[in-house]
Every structure is written in structure tokens, then in C-alpha cells.
Design an enzyme around this catalytic site. Structure first.
Site, mmCIF file in Angstrom:
data_model
loop_
_atom_site.group_PDB
_atom_site.id
_atom_site.type_symbol
_atom_site.label_atom_id
_atom_site.label_comp_id
_atom_site.label_asym_id
_atom_site.label_seq_id
_atom_site.Cartn_x
_atom_site.Cartn_y
_atom_site.Cartn_z
ATOM 1 N N THR A 158 4.374 1.922 1.600
ATOM 2 C CA THR A 158 5.368 2.152 1.194
ATOM 3 C C THR A 158 6.413 2.696 2.140
ATOM 4 O O THR A 158 8.125 3.074 2.390
ATOM 5 C CB THR A 158 5.197 2.050 0.255
ATOM 6 N N GLY A 196 0.962 -1.389 0.190
ATOM 7 C CA GLY A 196 -0.255 0.114 -0.041
ATOM 8 C C GLY A 196 0.815 0.813 -0.169
ATOM 9 O O GLY A 196 1.901 1.145 0.295
ATOM 10 N N CYS A 197 0.197 1.831 -0.178
ATOM 11 C CA CYS A 197 1.050 3.825 -0.310
ATOM 12 C C CYS A 197 1.649 4.310 1.419
ATOM 13 O O CYS A 197 2.584 4.361 0.869
ATOM 14 C CB CYS A 197 0.045 4.345 -0.526
ATOM 15 N N TYR A 198 0.687 4.266 2.474
ATOM 16 C CA TYR A 198 1.314 4.643 2.984
ATOM 17 C C TYR A 198 2.274 3.350 3.769
ATOM 18 O O TYR A 198 3.380 4.190 4.310
ATOM 19 C CB TYR A 198 -0.071 4.082 4.348
#
Lengths: 379, 379, 379, 379
Positions: free
Chosen positions: C179, C175-177
Site C-alpha cells: 500500500t 498488503g501494508c508495505y
């Protein structure tokens, strides 16, 4: 500290004209808001809570019965207001609804004796044929439409007061773009100076309402600008109606005779901001005009108006943010002879809820600035 | 998956015309950037680092000797580039400087045999008298100005190639507003269709540069819109020069004979966004025109152009964000007969650094899309 | 001009490890994108169109059969791509779908022999019990989940290559967070230094996707900031899984034994911007630590990594905008002894599509930077 | 329509405590503003113009003698106010100045008998040694500093009233970050519950003032987020002073004894918005705590406070925009046992000018809400 002239000083606004029979100076006006959960509804609540002569009798919003106001307007959550189950009984009803809905409710509202102040478009256009043409619905109450007054006090204060004397009292409040555009251009239209006209308007996104549409997502609007409603934005009809009425001579005197000239070339744009409208009006005048002449025309038009400020520095929308002000700048281009006229408003205040409160003040015989004294919020 | 025609497919762009003597197909072009620390300079670095035929020979910025690039452009910090102490020696020098500065450096640069690509305004206007008039300085090198070519490839590709054959090679790259406006209007100007014209443009703030001015603070720009440069924006001169040149007949054929008509009524606005320009052009045509005629005119004008896309949905600036594209939409209003033409670019790419790289490709005989293949960044 | 060390220079990135059986150096990899119409899908198309070893074999999006890409992604309209009627046949399939959907499609995709790269969450969590717990659905393919690799190349490059050797090849992309957070904290976790931890993250709105929800309207997001997902954001599970795995000793070694300590106190915020994540990590270390020690830990962790830059000036999200970079800043507070670690990424690139392309490069034996060389866009 | 309890209903706010000798109920207080041209100065003017008991006696701003207010604050241009040539004579002087300047003026101001309300930092810190330490200047008037009261009415109402009884009356108004943070954390500090603490704050850019700095340009701030002031933001000193004072027991009782624990790990961020602060406070409690206990602690702390609203939905800064409100949300994480406390204010109102007006009301014996009744502006 010396003090210069103060255009928006409440003291400069005498009680405007004879007191209508709805006059409530010194007493309390009960009001209801139908469509309380949208952005214009929220602004109406905010302004009316601070109005010294008003008591909010009730709020109404579709499928929101008994819902606390915090669910729609968290910033007003502490007021403890809740949505009612029916249209409230009140001296005045504000409607802030999608087009066609207020017209359907209007007979019931006026039958109770309530004054109807419609923030939507259902009572703005005098010609019933304009509704199927521009809004794609047949007006359900053409008899009421015939009694409605276009509620831009700076142009129609007298008709609004007259409507308050009789019954029904129906005010079709102007749209946001028309408010900015008509106030900016009316003096030129009256002077017959508008030869060729392009109105290029820029609006904050709140004017598009609160329905969750893909095009209104933050990620779509932010860091971008686009035109929309090319050639067919509904507000065009209002602008043409009012500017043609103002123009006793000149190009706006006859829409039918010369449709290519008397139309408003209106182009709105969506700007990555929430509030504010700037109408940039590009005019080729019907005859050469001097700056002094323009200054005189605008001074005469708006001297004494509490909410219209004619300024000499270029206005930005932030200069009127959160207030009921309209600022206008007008200049003749020494190089080309064209006129450039710029007008700014807060689309949710002077372009919607504030104008509605101003209209309430007019029809109930109060000073027009009552409850609208807030200065712009800046930065 | 089927594939439709692809206007910006590099394969569709043949090597454009005969190879000039500066041609470097297959070899490396050395370039220097003077004014590397501003926004246009940063974009030049970004694009040139990705250009397969280019080697950055040096960067120069006033009072920044030996400073790492990270101090000016943190996003490029990892490149390890540093600012040099002098104007670099290179096949081509890009200048991105305040007006008047590049003109002063030009004799030295061209004396070395470098091609000069000026992103600033010093070599845009053919008439030296326009500089004191619009820019308030006397051009220090009118002889070089006489040799400069206006570097909009879509209009002046041939002159640019011709300039590359001779010496000096000086390209005056178009301003950001003129790029959007001229590309949008040139086909109409050539067709003699522009009768009355208002260009209402909206720009992101990066176009105002990087000098810390109070009006450019975030808190002043955010959540607001304003017009500026009323009647005297310097880019007006470029638009008039180019549109008049395009117009063999019609209103733009003679500025002197009919100054009230042949001028461009140009009004720029500052929008709360960083990148992008939308030019909304309101035109009363000199004669009635059909949509089919407009479509044919624009198709002929831009068919095969790798960076100009004529579209049928209203363009937003985000559609070209970060790319060298210009999108154009043009329609005749069936109600009024007016023409509305909209053009969007990224002001820092097609309006500055990208166009400069495109010009480099032209004068060095490379396919114009080399190093400019990036698709727009969205959302 | 001298040149300093260049962390993201492609030349510095050797072919990473032994070539897997999926290796396609010199040949073309066919790819399909399922969920092509969302923001991550659009970024995948943008990046893959510029990838020299990739051919897009097909795009798929629910209820969009045969729709031109311009309807979803106007900025890519000129590519002429259209949406297919079925999941494409290809060497690799990217899925960018709501949770639970890709897991349902996975058996069919891997049965065809395609490598599956899931941008969504369906193959991120190793423990099937985490899905009902955090995502409120039972994983439909726990056998495939058991074969999936968490696709953060900087931590799991070897497992990813091993997965490419066998079949099925399933990569659960972070996920973005996670990463941003895991890259920022992994060196501390490995060193056993994380004693008490609060991760306070700020994200642009594009991370919330493209479904038109009321809370994501421009007027709701603009000029405001808020926290959300308090205590139960789904990405917390990923962070805990990975940080616990990294922590051989210290607080992250045992979630079960000491749940009050081994958890990640994660708080995301929605910021009025479109792209970018900043993870601000507040750490009380398990023992006193010096700056020199931190520097050494991070240098060892990320030296040679093409996309991770450890910097000494505070990073902003704009420093990595549009690129696949992650920038990390880490300091010990001399006053309190706490560690502050900041990490920034572009949530749609390193946090989604770019990381997916990086993973593609890993499993097909290409240099990891292939197709990801774009510099950040700034300003 | 039923009405729930209304925390910010003016009627609910009794005259607070015994009337001080400066009490002006029913009469007019004259005020002067020194530093009238900045953002806080503009907000003071806006609020004081609407205050029923106040008359603005004069405005002062360096090098702006006789300049109309429109030059600094176009939105207030119609007021006709002008900048004076000297510090005005008035019952109360507000100073909104860079650090060190108000302290230099203070002896003159208090010698005249004016109450001094300093919006800047010169009278916030009780220990003179904190000034060279945090602000890098030696306090020029330590004797006056010793008499100053920290002007957060919710914590120090009694001392403020006491200061109004005597002479000099000097109020050091809290900083914007401290206002949000201290109000959010004071109940926990008093309860001795703060074990480990990270305050991660997000601010709109107006808090950085109006000086044109490169980092504050729109193009630098927009579409980005960054941390700043790592480990040494000056507001940290205030937070520690006040939270330590509130903590009779627990970690904040002794800064010197246990510096690693009693410090505030404060990290501010600059967000692309103009107004608003969100303080996200991550707390590991000194002992296990229940939600019911937290609710009781906050209810007791703020019940009856007109400007503090303890809410159960996550607050956003827009919920208090343009108002003097502070909203607080506090929860214990059932998974980790940590406490998360969020507080939002408008940095220019409750964080500056509004709080100053509230303090004026306190020391002149008026209801605290006088002139501060405006509801938040939304959207």
C-alpha cells in the site's frame, strides 16, 4: 582537575576478609553456566569473558547440544563458544533456570565439589514451606536448602565466606526486585523505622525472561504501562524474609505475630524498557525522623561498599545501566513526615548476573569488583 | 453474537439533567482555543473537529500569528487551519497555557460572555493561598477564582451545570494526575476508608509539555525510568482539595487538624512512553473491608458513568489510549488487608482535552459523550 | 481564521461513481469478521463500530467460541462483543487470516452471496503460480482468484465497483508495505520514469502479527533495528504486479523480458515502534526530470483523493497515526538527478483495516470516507 | 566446549606495525577531553577511565568551569571528576565540539605538542572548499587541514602512524554514518563494483546530540520514523571522499567527470532508539558478481581486523551495542543481480568515542583493542 572521593574506585576495595579455602587469587577459577541461553545466562557469559581470574569451562542449555552461542546470543557470536552436552565440570556452577530445576540438579553439582551459585529462586527462601506457598512446588532438596546462603553480599558477606569454607557451598542469589528493594530498605529495617510500607516497583521487560509469551510482545508492551502480580508476586517472600531478619525491632521483627503489619505491600509494574528496576518505597516511619538521621543511617550502612551509591539527586535506572551499581536516594517528606526511599539497579547485572559474579568473587576470595568495573552505559 | 451490557454505549447516556441556558442541542457552539500549538491544544483541535455540534471559530498561540497549523501540528496540516492574531470571539474559549497566563486573560474572556474552560491550573484550586504556595504566583483574579468550578464531571456535574446557568462560567479543568487519582480514590474517600495513602503514579512524557527541555530529550527518557517532583508536585494540592471534600468522615475530612494524615503522599514517575497515566494507590484502610463492600462502593459510584469503567482485569494505559475513558481496578489484599486501587487514563484525553470537551458538553447541555465516542487505539 | 483547501474534508468527496447493486446508502450493511482476534481484526472492530452504515453481525476466531472480546482485545471489552461459533452470515465478510486459510473458506462465503474482503494475501496476486513461488502453497481456488480485484481504491476503484455489480465479489486487499510503496510509486510507474529502484521500507512491529515469536519480544525489538526478508519478502510480488501494470512504458512494462530491471529491490526493516510504515523509494529515473514535472504528475494522480496527501515537508509515520491517510513526498535531487519518494501510512489502518473499510464503502456505494474520518493521533 | 575462531579476541591482535615515536607501551598517556559534557564526551570518559594506559589529565566544557561531572553525566558522578577552566595540557587532546570550533582551537593545541583527535567534522574533509559547501563555514586553518589524516584505522592505519611520527599529529575522526557506510562499502569500491548506489541509513537519536531541540523531544521521536537531511546531509561529503579514494576504477574514481554517478545517494532516518546505526546499501554492480566473489573480497578486506566482523546472519544494531564493533553482511540477490550490503555500529562507540580511542591506540603504538574489549550489551 581535582578528584573527589570515588565510591566505586577499585582501589578503595581492600581484599575483603580472610581468604577462604576456595581462594584463587592469582590462579584461575573454572566456571560452568547452566541455562546459558537465557538473558541472565548471556549476561553471565559477557561478564565472565571479561573476568581476569575466570575461565569458562562450559555452557549448558536444554536441547541446545553443540549449538553455537550465536544461535542464542548473536552479540557473542564471535566468541566461538558452543553449548555442551552436559553440565560442565568446574570449580563453580552458575544456574539460571526456571524455578524447581536447579534444586533438582543441585545434589549432582555439589557432589562433584563445585560451588553452586543459583541465579534462580531455588535457594533463596530459608523456610521450605515457602516454596509450595509462593512457588507451587515442594522443594526436592531441603537438606541442601538448609545449607544455602542468601547471596546479597552487602548483607551476608560473612555467611557467604563461611559457606565457602565448608561444603557444600550453595549461594541462593537474590531476585531482581528483592535486590533493589532490600538494599534500599535494609538500613531502615535495621533501625526499626519501617512502620507502614508500600513498595511500588517498575521493571524493564527483560526481567520477565525470554520465553515467547503473548503479553511480552513488543506491540503489547510498547507505549503502555501496567501493574501485574498483585498481592502474590513471588519475590515478596524474599523481601519479607530479609527485611524481617534485618529488623531487630520494629514492624519487621515478627511476621507471625502481626501479619498485617510485617508484610511487604509489593506491587511490580512492567515498563516499556528492556533493562532496569526502580523500587519506590513509601514508608510511614514508626517514629518521627530527621533527614540528618537518615543520612547517617545510610552512610553507616553503605560507606565503603563498592557497588552501593547513596545519592542526593533522584536516580534513574539509566544511571546504572549495564553496571553492577545500586543507587539509593532517601528523604523524609517535611510536609507529611513520611520517608521516601528510591533504589535503582540494572536487573540483569546487580539484579542477576553481576551479583552472581560478585558472589563468585566473595567465595573465591577475590576483590568483589573483579570483572565488574564497567561504568554505566549512557545515554 | 450476543451483546453484553455496554458501559460506554452512547445510547446508555441520557441527556444529563435539565438543559442549561447555554444549551445548544441542535445548534452550533462556536469555540476558540488559546494555546493551540501545544499538545493539549492539538488534541482539542482533533476532538473538536469531530464534534458534531461545534465549530472552531479561531485558534490562538503566542507569536504564531497567521501561521498554518501544519507548523505546530503536522498531523492536522490538511485541515488548513491557521493561527489567529487575537483571542477569538466564541461561545466558549478553551485555554491551554502555562500557569498564570489564563488567569490574566480570564477577565477579558468572561467579559465577552464566553464560557471559559481552562485546561491549565489557574482555576483548579479554591483557596487563593494555594497558588503562591504550590505554583509560586499570586492569583491575579481571586474574584473569578471564587466563581470557578472544578471541572471533573463525575464529581461536580451539578456545580458545572449551575455555573452554566450563571455568569461568568469558568471551569477549572483537572490536571492529568488528579483526574486519574481522584476518580480512582473518590469512592474510598467518600466511604471514609482511606487511612494511609501512597499514590505512586506513572506518566507518559507528553504530560510534561512541548517546551524543549534537556531532560525531555528522547535519549534521556528512552530506556529509563525515574521519579520526579518528590514531595512538591503541584498536582498534589488538587488531589488533597478534592479528596478532602469527598471525605465526610475519615482521614481526609480535616487537612489542618491532622496534616500528617490528611496529605496525599504523591510520587510521579516519568515512563518511556508518550501517552498514558497509571495511578497506583496503596491504601491502608481505616477499618477492615471486604471485596464485596469495595465492589458495591465502586458500582454505586460509577454505574451509568459513560467514561468510567470499573474492571476486574488489571488495566494497562493502552486499554484507554486515545479515548476519554478511565479504567479503575480495586482489590483488598487478602494477606495484609490493604486496598490497592489502580486507575488508568490517556493523559491528553481524559486528562486534558477530552475532559475539556466533556465539560463543554455538560455546560452546553449536550450528551456528555458527544464527540468523544472514539474507541481506544490498540495496539 | 481563514480556511485553506482541505484535502481530507469529507465534503470534498462526492459520492463516487454510479451506485452499484450492493449500494446501501441509507440502509445498514451487515458485516462479519473472520480472524477477529488478531491486530487487524481488532482494528476492523474498532472502525466498524464507528461506521454509521454498518452493523457487526458476528465475529469469528479459531478456538475462541463464545469468548468475550475482552480476552483478545481488552480495549474493546466494554463493547460486550463475543466470538461466535461459526462464520457469520452477513452482507460482507472480512477475513484477516494467515495465508491460505481465507482461500479455503472463500467458496463457502461467496456461495452465501456475501462479498468477501480479504485482508490477507490470498486474493492479491493474479497469477496462481505466484502463490507456490512466494507463499509456498498452491492456491485452492484459482477460479475465484481469477474473479478477485486488487483492492487499492486509488488505483482500482472502477474494477472494484464492477466486481460489486456481479457475483462473486472478492476483494484482495493490499498488503501494508505494498500500500505504502505502490501509492508512492504508481505515478512514476505510469509516467515510465522508474529506471532503477530500491525500496527501503521501515515498519512498526504490529505488522508482524500477534503470534508470540521469540524475535518479536519487546526485549529483542526495543532499542534495535534490523533488516529482514532480504530478497524474498512476499510483498515484493504485489509491488511488482501493480507497478508493472501501472507502467505502460518504461522499466516496469515487462518483468519477463528484463528481470534484472523490472524487479523491485525491496528491503523491509523492523523498527522499535508499534504502528507505521515508511517506504523510502530511491529511483534513478529513465530520463532527466524536473521538480515541476514531478509535482504535476503527483497532483494529477491524487487530486481529489480523500486519503492521499502529497506534502512538501518530510512526512513521519506519526503524521498519519491511527488514520486512513497516506502521505507522500517526492523530490528530484538537484545534485544527482535521482528521485527520492517517501510514503507513510499506518500499517493497521490504510495498510489493513482502514483500507478494508474503504473498500467496503466502494463496493456498497458509500462515500469512501464513511467511518474513516478520524484525524491522526498525535503525539 | 570447543572454541571456534574468535575475531575479536585481543590475543589475535598483534602489536600493529612499527612503534611510532609517540609509542607509550608500558607507560601512561595523558589525555584531555574538550567538549566533555556532550554524549560523545561522556562516552570518551567512560572508555578512557577503563583504558589501562591512559590517565585523564583534564576535562573542558564551555561555561561549565568547576562543575562536577555529575551535572552533565550523572552515571559518572561517582568518579568525582570535575570540569576544568581551560583546555588541559596532555599528550593527546580529544575534541568533541560543534563544527568550526575545534578548527579554531587546533593551532593552540598542536602548538603545545599535543596530538589532536577531533571527533567533530573539522578535519575530515581534505578539500577546504568542502567546508563552505557542506558545513557553511570557511575553514580557519587550511594548513593544519592539509596535515590531517582521516582517522578510520581499517583504511588509513598507515597514514595515521605516519602522522604520529611527525608533527602536528591531527586525526579527523570519521562521522558516525560514514563509519558504518564506508566500512560496509570500501571493499566493493576498491573492487570497482559499485555501479548505482543508494545508502539508506537508520540512526538512533543520540547521534543528533544533546542540544534541546523540539524535534528531539521524546514525544516527537517515540513511536515514529522519518527521513531527514534529504540530499544535503553533511556526512555525504565524507562518504564520497573516501569511497572515491578507494575506487581505483569504477564509478567512484571521478566525482567531477560523472557527478550523476559518482555521488552517494544518502538518506538518513531517525529511529525511535537511542544508540545504533544501520546502513542499508543498495548497489547495482558494474558487472555481474557471484556470492563467492563477494565473500572473498570481504574476507580479504577484513580478515584480522579486530573490530570488523563479516557475518552471515542479518545484523541488528543491538548485536554491537556499547561495543566498538562493526558488523557487515553482504549478499548478491539471485533474482536481480543487485548487491545488498548491511553494516551496523554503535554510533557513540565505533561511530565516535570508541573509534577515537582506537585511533589513540594507533598513534601511540598500542594494540588497537586496548580499552575497547567490552562485549556488546544485550538485550
Amino acid at each position: 582537575m581535582t578528584t573527589q572521593s570515588t565510591p566505586n574506585d577499585a582501589a578503595a576495595v581492600p581484599l575483603l576478609g580472610p581468604v577462604a579455602h576456595r581462594s584463587r587469587l592469582g590462579s584461575t577459577i573454572t566456571v560452568g553456566i547452566v541455562g546459558a541461553t537465557g538473558y541472565a545466562g548471556g549476561e553471565l557469559i559477557r561478564l565472565l569473558l571479561g573476568h581476569p581470574n575466570v575461565k569458562i569451562a562450559g555452557l549448558y542449555g536444554r536441547n541446545r547440544d553443540n549449538q553455537p552461542i550465536a544461535a542464542s546470543h548473536p552479540h557473542l557470536g564471535a566468541t566461538g563458544l558452543v553449548i555442551d552436552q552436559a553440565i560442565p565440570e568446574a570449580d563453580a556452577i552458575f544456574t539460571a533456570l526456571p524455578h524447581g530445576v536447579a534444586a533438582g540438579m543441585a545434589p549432582e553439582i555439589v557432589a562433584r565439589g563445585s560451588a553452586l551459585l543459583d541465579v534462580g529462586p531455588d535457594f533463596r527462601l530459608h523456610d521450605p514451606a515457602d516454596y509450595p506457598n509462593w512457588y507451587k512446588f515442594d522443594h526436592p532438596a531441603p537438606d541442601l536448602l538448609a545449607r544455602a546462603v542468601y547471596g546479597l553480599p552487602e548483607l551476608h558477606r560473612k555467611e557467604m565466606r563461611a559457606a565457602a569454607e565448608g561444603s557444600p557451598t550453595i549461594i541462593g542469589l537474590p531476585g531482581c526486585y528483592p535486590t533493589a528493594t532490600i538494599l534500599t530498605l535494609a538500613p531502615l529495617a535495621r533501625a526499626g523505622l519501617i512502620g507502614d510500607l508500600a513498595v511500588d516497583a517498575k521493571s524493564g521487560v527483560s526481567g520477565a525472561g525470554r520465553e515467547p509469551k503473548p503479553d511480552l510482545l513488543f506491540s503489547e508492551i510498547n507505549e503502555s504501562v501496567k501493574a501485574y502480580g498483585m498481592f502474590d508476586h513471588r519475590h515478596t517472600a524474599e523481601m519479607e524474609q530479609e527485611l524481617q531478619q534485618q529488623g531487630e525491632r520494629g514492624t519487621f521483627g515478627s511476621r507471625d505475630a502481626n501479619p498485617g503489619v510485617a508484610t511487604v505491600d509489593f506491587l511490580p509494574h512492567l515498563i516499556p524498557m528492556t533493562r532496569g528496576i526502580l523500587a519506590s518505597c513509601h514508608i510511614r516511619p514508626t517514629r518521627p525522623v530527621t533527614q540528618a538521621e537518615l543520612d547517617a543511617i545510610y552512610d553507616e550502612a553503605y560507606r565503603g561498599e563498592p557497588f552501593v551509591q547513596v545519592v542526593t539527586d533522584a536516580p534513574s535506572t539509566k544511571h546504572v545501566y549495564g553496571s553492577n551499581l545500586c543507587r539509593i536516594w532517601v528523604r523524609v517528606d517535611p510536609r507529611s513526615g513520611r520517608i521516601l526511599a528510591l533504589g535503582v539497579i540494572d536487573n540483569l547485572v546487580k539484579g542477576a548476573a553481576g551479583q552472581a559474579v560478585q558472589a563468585l568473587n566473595v567465595i573465591f576470595g577475590l576483590p568483589e569488583t573483579t570483572g565488574l568495573e564497567q561504568y554505566p552505559l549512557n545515554p
